[in-house]
Design a protein around this motif. Structure first.
Motif, PDB file in Angstrom:
ATOM      1  N   MET A   1       8.399  -2.379   0.334  1.00  0.00           N
ATOM      2  CA  MET A   1       8.361  -1.274  -0.610  1.00  0.00           C
ATOM      3  C   MET A   1       8.057  -1.760  -2.023  1.00  0.00           C
ATOM      4  O   MET A   1       7.362  -1.089  -2.790  1.00  0.00           O
ATOM      5  CB  MET A   1       9.692  -0.521  -0.582  1.00  0.00           C
ATOM      6  CG  MET A   1       9.962   0.234   0.691  1.00  0.00           C
ATOM      7  SD  MET A   1      11.584   1.050   0.733  1.00  0.00           S
ATOM      8  CE  MET A   1      11.324   2.363  -0.464  1.00  0.00           C
TER       9      MET A   1
ATOM     10  N   SER B   1       4.058  -2.283  -2.612  1.00  0.00           N
ATOM     11  CA  SER B   1       3.072  -1.305  -2.153  1.00  0.00           C
ATOM     12  C   SER B   1       2.313  -0.616  -3.286  1.00  0.00           C
ATOM     13  O   SER B   1       1.207  -0.126  -3.083  1.00  0.00           O
ATOM     14  CB  SER B   1       3.760  -0.242  -1.290  1.00  0.00           C
ATOM     15  OG  SER B   1       4.659   0.515  -2.063  1.00  0.00           O
TER      16      SER B   1
ATOM     17  N   ALA C   1       6.033   0.423   7.418  1.00  0.00           N
ATOM     18  CA  ALA C   1       6.272   1.713   6.765  1.00  0.00           C
ATOM     19  C   ALA C   1       6.765   1.517   5.344  1.00  0.00           C
ATOM     20  O   ALA C   1       6.512   2.358   4.473  1.00  0.00           O
ATOM     21  CB  ALA C   1       7.294   2.530   7.559  1.00  0.00           C
TER      22      ALA C   1
ATOM     23  N   GLY D   1       3.981   1.732   3.146  1.00  0.00           N
ATOM     24  CA  GLY D   1       3.521   3.090   2.905  1.00  0.00           C
ATOM     25  C   GLY D   1       4.527   3.916   2.131  1.00  0.00           C
ATOM     26  O   GLY D   1       4.177   4.672   1.232  1.00  0.00           O
ATOM     27  N   PHE D   2       5.823   3.762   2.482  1.00  0.00           N
ATOM     28  CA  PHE D   2       6.864   4.555   1.839  1.00  0.00           C
ATOM     29  C   PHE D   2       7.157   4.117   0.411  1.00  0.00           C
ATOM     30  O   PHE D   2       7.632   4.909  -0.404  1.00  0.00           O
ATOM     31  CB  PHE D   2       8.162   4.471   2.640  1.00  0.00           C
ATOM     32  CG  PHE D   2       8.266   5.481   3.733  1.00  0.00           C
ATOM     33  CD1 PHE D   2       7.927   6.801   3.512  1.00  0.00           C
ATOM     34  CD2 PHE D   2       8.714   5.107   4.988  1.00  0.00           C
ATOM     35  CE1 PHE D   2       8.029   7.745   4.529  1.00  0.00           C
ATOM     36  CE2 PHE D   2       8.815   6.034   6.009  1.00  0.00           C
ATOM     37  CZ  PHE D   2       8.476   7.360   5.781  1.00  0.00           C
TER      38      PHE D   2
ATOM     39  N   ARG E   1       1.656   9.466   1.356  1.00  0.00           N
ATOM     40  CA  ARG E   1       2.615   8.365   1.423  1.00  0.00           C
ATOM     41  C   ARG E   1       3.650   8.616   2.518  1.00  0.00           C
ATOM     42  O   ARG E   1       4.031   7.706   3.245  1.00  0.00           O
ATOM     43  CB  ARG E   1       3.329   8.179   0.081  1.00  0.00           C
ATOM     44  CG  ARG E   1       2.421   7.914  -1.108  1.00  0.00           C
ATOM     45  CD  ARG E   1       1.425   6.766  -0.884  1.00  0.00           C
ATOM     46  NE  ARG E   1       0.459   6.750  -1.972  1.00  0.00           N
ATOM     47  CZ  ARG E   1      -0.813   7.110  -1.842  1.00  0.00           C
ATOM     48  NH1 ARG E   1      -1.262   7.521  -0.685  1.00  0.00           N
ATOM     49  NH2 ARG E   1      -1.638   7.052  -2.875  1.00  0.00           N
TER      50      ARG E   1
ATOM     51  N   GLY F   1       3.872   6.377   5.894  1.00  0.00           N
ATOM     52  CA  GLY F   1       5.086   5.672   6.263  1.00  0.00           C
ATOM     53  C   GLY F   1       5.590   6.072   7.638  1.00  0.00           C
ATOM     54  O   GLY F   1       5.896   5.221   8.475  1.00  0.00           O
TER      55      GLY F   1
ATOM     56  N   ARG G   1       3.805   4.724  11.075  1.00  0.00           N
ATOM     57  CA  ARG G   1       3.874   3.329  11.529  1.00  0.00           C
ATOM     58  C   ARG G   1       4.990   3.089  12.533  1.00  0.00           C
ATOM     59  O   ARG G   1       4.731   2.590  13.634  1.00  0.00           O
ATOM     60  CB  ARG G   1       3.966   2.412  10.316  1.00  0.00           C
ATOM     61  CG  ARG G   1       2.773   2.606   9.383  1.00  0.00           C
ATOM     62  CD  ARG G   1       2.823   1.755   8.134  1.00  0.00           C
ATOM     63  NE  ARG G   1       1.726   2.139   7.238  1.00  0.00           N
ATOM     64  CZ  ARG G   1       1.195   1.336   6.334  1.00  0.00           C
ATOM     65  NH1 ARG G   1       1.659   0.116   6.170  1.00  0.00           N
ATOM     66  NH2 ARG G   1       0.212   1.763   5.564  1.00  0.00           N
TER      67      ARG G   1
END
Length: 431
Positions: A35, A38, A156, A159-160, A284, A288, A291
């Protein structure tokens, strides 16, 4: 008698069960580290206009920064993976997180495209590459029985992570400008990533032995070195497939802001907020969720079957985006569906690769496959912008994405699946 007791004690240590929570703690730390790194990729589109104003450069020149970011994040992945395999994850992943934060901070002072290439592109790209490849390599080793799900959950985080930062960055950009925004978030995210990395470690053999025995899918009968892997057609088919999927996805990631502005829907209000940050937030969330979800699905129905479903869904969603471009709400929602069909490549491909070639060299092996993301970035960033400048339209870019998605879905089910089935039969017949 003493020697026998020592041997017995050694055997006891060898088979001592791991603390059940250990691998989940590692997964949480990996998620936090992901996180923290990203934002350089996923909020890039918010900085395109401020960087153009600060440097006086055109869109294609600024988008080269994005390609430098992805190329350095990916082309050096084999080296980064080997270093993590050789020296352990803690120090290297912490270094990567620190470099990512530093790249944000230094890019705040950039007044030329070259300064952006070195700071935002170079430092952030190299730093995020170390963290990403290191975390994925750890998770495929910690979770042999739930590889798709665990890798997907770790990925994730990548992405998150931008969900947490998209709105604060957008708000601070509007109120304070890009320089204070980059400095503030560079320091904050770099510190978080370093702290998480300091708790990471590789699993001991006794911590994963029973997990390996309970793997739900067919796995490699032995471990293959990078050179052995590179000699196989399966690897190069997977490389081509990941390149095509990365190309389409990165075209959306890097160009989404300019696309919405050209369609005249970027500032239209949706649920009380501008359409662009609304769409980015949906993306987003989808990027997340997809995945771990499709990673879990692939653990149960097979990797290639899952690829066919997800990649085919993305092709359809991109087409729907094209035909709903005059409707800001539908366009934004469908962009989320596109990301739900794209983001799972970062759980499916590393899981499939490790299933096929074993865990001993998993981080380095995935480093070679991850180069496909860098190849895709060359097409996804500047080439997409040049296609638009040459034709005056985003339509050719959209249709190219649709073709790439559909072709990759077909290759997964009708080429990769039978090739891997034959590969496993040959392996297990000789062991």
């Amino acid at each position: 008698m003493s020697l026998a007791k020592e041997a017995s004690a050694a055997d006891a240590r060898e088979v001592a069960p791991a603390i059940p929570a250990t691998r989940w703690i590692q997964l949480v730390l990996g998620l936090i580290a992901m996180m923290s790194i990203s934002s350089p990729q996923y909020v890039w589109t918010l900085f395109v206009a401020p960087f153009q104003a600060a440097t006086g450069a055109g869109l294609p020149a600024i988008q080269i920064t994005f390609s430098v970011l992805i190329v350095l994040q990916t082309w050096l992945a084999p080296l980064q993976g080997w270093l993590v395999d050789r020296f352990g994850p803690k120090f290297l992943i912490a270094t990567g997180a620190a470099l990512t934060g530093l790249g944000f901070v230094l890019s705040a002072q950039a007044t030329t495209p070259w300064a952006l290439y070195i700071s935002y592109g170079g430092l952030c790209g190299f730093g995020t590459g170390i963290v990403y490849i290191g975390i994925i390599g750890l998770m495929v080793k910690w979770f042999p029985d739930r590889r798709g799900f665990a890798v997907g959950l770790a990925a994730a985080g990548y992405g998150f992570g931008a969900i947490v930062t998209t709105f604060p960055i957008d708000m601070m950009l509007r109120s304070s400008g890009h320089r204070p925004t980059l400095i503030t978030f560079g320091v904050l995210l770099g510190a978080v990533g370093v702290c998480a990395a300091l708790g990471l470690r590789a699993p001991r053999p006794d911590e994963i032995r029973l997990r390996t025995a309970s793997m739900p899918l067919v796995g490699a009968a032995r471990d293959y070195s990078p050179l052995q892997m590179l000699r196989t057609p399966i690897f190069w088919l997977m490389f081509a497939m990941m390149t095509m999927m990365s190309t389409g996805g990165l075209m959306v990631v890097s160009q989404f802001g300019p696309v919405m502005r050209d369609f005249g829907i970027a500032e239209v209000a949706i649920a009380g907020m501008a359409a662009l940050p609304f769409a980015l937030t949906l993306q987003r969330i989808a990027n997340g969720l997809t995945r771990p979800f499709f990673g879990w699905v692939s653990d149960n129905i097979g990797r290639e079957n899952t690829m066919f479903i997800a990649f085919g869904m993305e092709a359809v969603a991109v087409w729907v985006m094209l035909v709903t471009r005059d409707n800001p709400a539908l366009f934004a929602i469908m962009s989320g569906v596109v990301f739900f069909g794209w983001g799972e490549i970062f759980s499916l491909f590393p899981s499939t690769l490790t299933d096929t070639f074993g865990t001993k060299h998993a981080t380095t092996n995935f480093g070679f496959l991850y180069i496909a993301q860098g190849v895709g970035s060359v097409l996804g960033g500047p080439v997409a912008a040049m296609m638009h400048d040459a034709t005056g339209s985003w339509f050719p870019v959209f249709w190219l994405i649709i073709v790439l998605d559909g072709l990759t879905a077909i290759l997964a089910l009708f080429v990769l699946k039978p090739m891997r089935a034959s590969w496993f039969r040959q392996q297990h017949s000789t062991h």
